[in-house]
Design a protein around this motif. Structure first.
Motif, short mmCIF file in Angstrom:
data_model
loop_
_atom_site.label_atom_id
_atom_site.label_comp_id
_atom_site.label_asym_id
_atom_site.label_seq_id
_atom_site.Cartn_x
_atom_site.Cartn_y
_atom_site.Cartn_z
N SER A 148 7.30 17.64 6.73
CA SER A 148 7.60 16.87 5.70
C SER A 148 6.14 16.07 5.28
CB SER A 148 8.53 15.47 6.23
OG SER A 148 9.81 16.35 6.60
N GLY A 149 6.22 15.91 3.72
CA GLY A 149 5.10 15.12 3.25
C GLY A 149 5.48 14.01 2.39
N GLY A 150 4.60 13.57 1.79
CA GLY A 150 5.14 12.51 0.86
C GLY A 150 4.40 10.99 1.56
N GLU A 151 4.34 9.74 0.77
CA GLU A 151 4.03 8.68 1.22
C GLU A 151 4.94 7.47 1.48
OE1 GLU A 151 1.13 11.39 -0.64
OE2 GLU A 151 3.23 10.47 -1.47
N ASN A 152 4.65 6.67 2.15
CA ASN A 152 5.38 5.48 2.45
C ASN A 152 4.72 4.22 1.91
OD1 ASN A 152 6.81 7.21 4.06
ND2 ASN A 152 6.66 6.16 5.84
N LEU A 153 5.88 3.08 2.03
CA LEU A 153 5.05 1.82 1.27
C LEU A 153 4.97 0.90 2.67
CD1 LEU A 153 4.46 0.62 -1.32
CD2 LEU A 153 6.76 -0.22 -1.40
N PHE A 154 3.75 0.50 2.54
CA PHE A 154 3.16 -0.56 3.66
C PHE A 154 3.21 -1.92 2.96
CE2 PHE A 154 2.03 3.43 5.17
CZ PHE A 154 2.38 3.62 6.42
N LEU A 208 0.76 -1.29 0.01
CA LEU A 208 0.17 0.00 -0.18
C LEU A 208 0.74 1.19 -0.03
CD1 LEU A 208 -2.93 1.35 0.30
CD2 LEU A 208 -2.26 1.17 2.76
N TRP A 209 0.50 2.23 -0.86
CA TRP A 209 1.27 3.58 -0.86
C TRP A 209 0.22 4.46 -0.20
CZ3 TRP A 209 -0.24 8.30 -3.45
CH2 TRP A 209 0.72 9.12 -3.84
#
Length: 447
Positions: free
Chosen positions: A328-334, A113-114
């Motif tokens: 800080s923004g952005g997305e992580n990978l789960f 998941l992003w």
């Protein structure tokens, strides 16, 4: 009728005679040793390698950024014949949440998941993901992750995700409008920001009505407003939680830095030098592009859009009060729990995402900042930065970036903060009273 029966008997006798003749010939040849007959063995079909198919749910926007991601996923699939990743767009965050939670509860979650890291607490509470520190500690890629990003990965002394892409908040400005107003020095402090915004607020056509304002502030109680306001709270010395207290029950919305930051935004409005966006539309750049506002909060994700318009623009770091800061923004990978084979395959994809190659291409194609330190020094990326001065500002700000709190219930904290910010911007109370009321509501939720 008799003729028909005689014909059938004749054909049957001929077939029987031929069959017996063949048998006799084979027996004779076998006896003479001329024919050693054995069944022909079946030819085994070539076996293909076992392929593990993985699903990746993502909400990448705008669409050109999704195209960049698909090309990178295709590159992985072409070089890993035993692992094939299917990247699926499942909507924006508000659209994704019901799907994600329903999939987890229904045991039909994707493999990966992003998503923004604030979802970490919910996924941990649902026992949907595994800690990653044991795997990451054994990987040389750990040392290549920008240190400030570990704050987005950690909860209760475990690492639960990896950073896919990062960005931060700055102030975009129109150099031509600064020049026309006689401004030669960019604001570095809150007071200088206020003075510059006043100078940029002008009647440019002589009709005795203001048609240009210094800055646009985002109106609304949604996450966009909170995300753009938090850098000022941190710059003012504020903290939402005490150090090491990843617990919504310890949140203090009415801290001194929060009060000061909200007062600054109110002052900009009272000066007449700020205008408000349409509700929950603070990301739209129409006024900025038209020259109606000279400054606007945003991040590197808008670089492609701005470059396509051909307007002049630059970026100012978040002005400082007590300290330098940005959000800080952005997305992580789960990675969701599944089978050992699927989880291992997903971690192979994780290594690819963290790599210098992936991060360089993702940054070049989307405007996100690389999460990999080697990618930031990559010659191709450095050439890109030299041609895009705005990127340098976001890179220089990155070490001062702060993550929004990673715990279950952050959405409630954000909601109460958003309500307080909106109330003050609409003139419905002072910063202190609005934040104190927000804290009271929050306390009723978590106690």
């Amino acid at each position: 009728m008799g003729r028909v029966w005689r014909q059938c008997l004749r054909e049957c006798w001929q077939l029987a005679w031929m069959r017996n003749a063949v048998v006799i010939v084979l027996l004779v040849l076998s006896v003479l040793g001329w024919f050693d007959w054995k069944p022909t063995p079946a030819i085994a079909a070539p076996t293909s390698p076992q392929v593990t198919h993985l699903t990746l749910w993502q909400g990448v926007n705008p669409p050109p950024n999704r195209d960049v991601l698909q090309k990178l996923v295709d590159r992985f699939n072409q070089t890993h014949m035993d692992i094939q990743v299917d990247s699926i767009y499942v909507g924006q965050p508000d659209e994704q949440m019901p799907k994600i939670l329903a999939a987890v509860v229904g045991n039909s979650a994707p493999d990966m998941l992003w998503f923004a890291p604030m979802i970490t607490g919910q996924l941990v509470e649902l026992d949907a993901i595994r800690p990653l520190e044991q795997w990451l500690d054994q990987s040389p890629l750990r040392e290549q992750i920008a240190p400030t990003l570990f704050e987005t990965m950690e909860l209760e002394n475990h690492l639960w995700s990896i950073p896919f892409g990062t960005n931060n908040v700055g102030i975009f400005y129109r150099p031509s409008l600064f020049q026309a107003a006689g401004i030669t020095k960019l604001p570095q402090t809150w007071e200088e920001l206020r003075q510059v915004a006043q100078t940029l607020t002008r009647d440019t056509d002589g009709d005795r009505r203001l048609d240009q304002h210094g800055i646009l502030l985002p109106l609304g109680k949604g996450e966009w407003t909170v995300f753009n306001w938090l850098p000022f709270m941190w710059s003012g010395g504020g903290e939402l939680t005490e150090a090491g207290q990843a617990n919504p029950a310890t949140v203090n919305l009415a801290n001194s830095g929060a009060i000061a930051a909200l007062q600054l935004w109110r002052d900009l409005l009272d000066d007449g030098s700020a205008v408000l966006s349409l509700p929950e539309r603070g990301y739209e750049l129409d006024g900025f592009l038209a020259g109606k506002v000279a400054m606007q909060l945003s991040g590197p994700w808008t670089l492609g859009q701005l470059q396509a318009t051909g307007v002049d623009f630059g970026v100012i770091p978040i002005p400082t009060e007590a300290r330098r800061a940005t959000a800080s923004g952005g997305e992580n990978l789960f990675f969701f729990k599944s089978t050992p084979e699927r989880e291992q395959a997903a971690l192979t994809f994780a290594e690819y995402v963290l790599s210098e190659e992936f991060q360089t291409q993702w940054a070049l194609g989307t405007g996100y900042l690389p999460t990999n330190l080697k990618a930031r020094q990559n010659p191709t990326y450095q050439q890109f930065v030299s041609q895009q001065p705005a990127v340098s500002v976001f890179l220089e700000q990155a070490p001062y970036g702060r993550s929004r709190p990673i715990f279950f219930g952050y959405n409630r904290v954000s909601e109460q903060l958003g309500r307080a910010i909106e109330a003050v911007l609409l003139g419905k109370g002072t910063p202190e009273t609005a934040l104190t009321e927000a804290q009271r509501r929050l306390s009723l939720i978590f106690h």
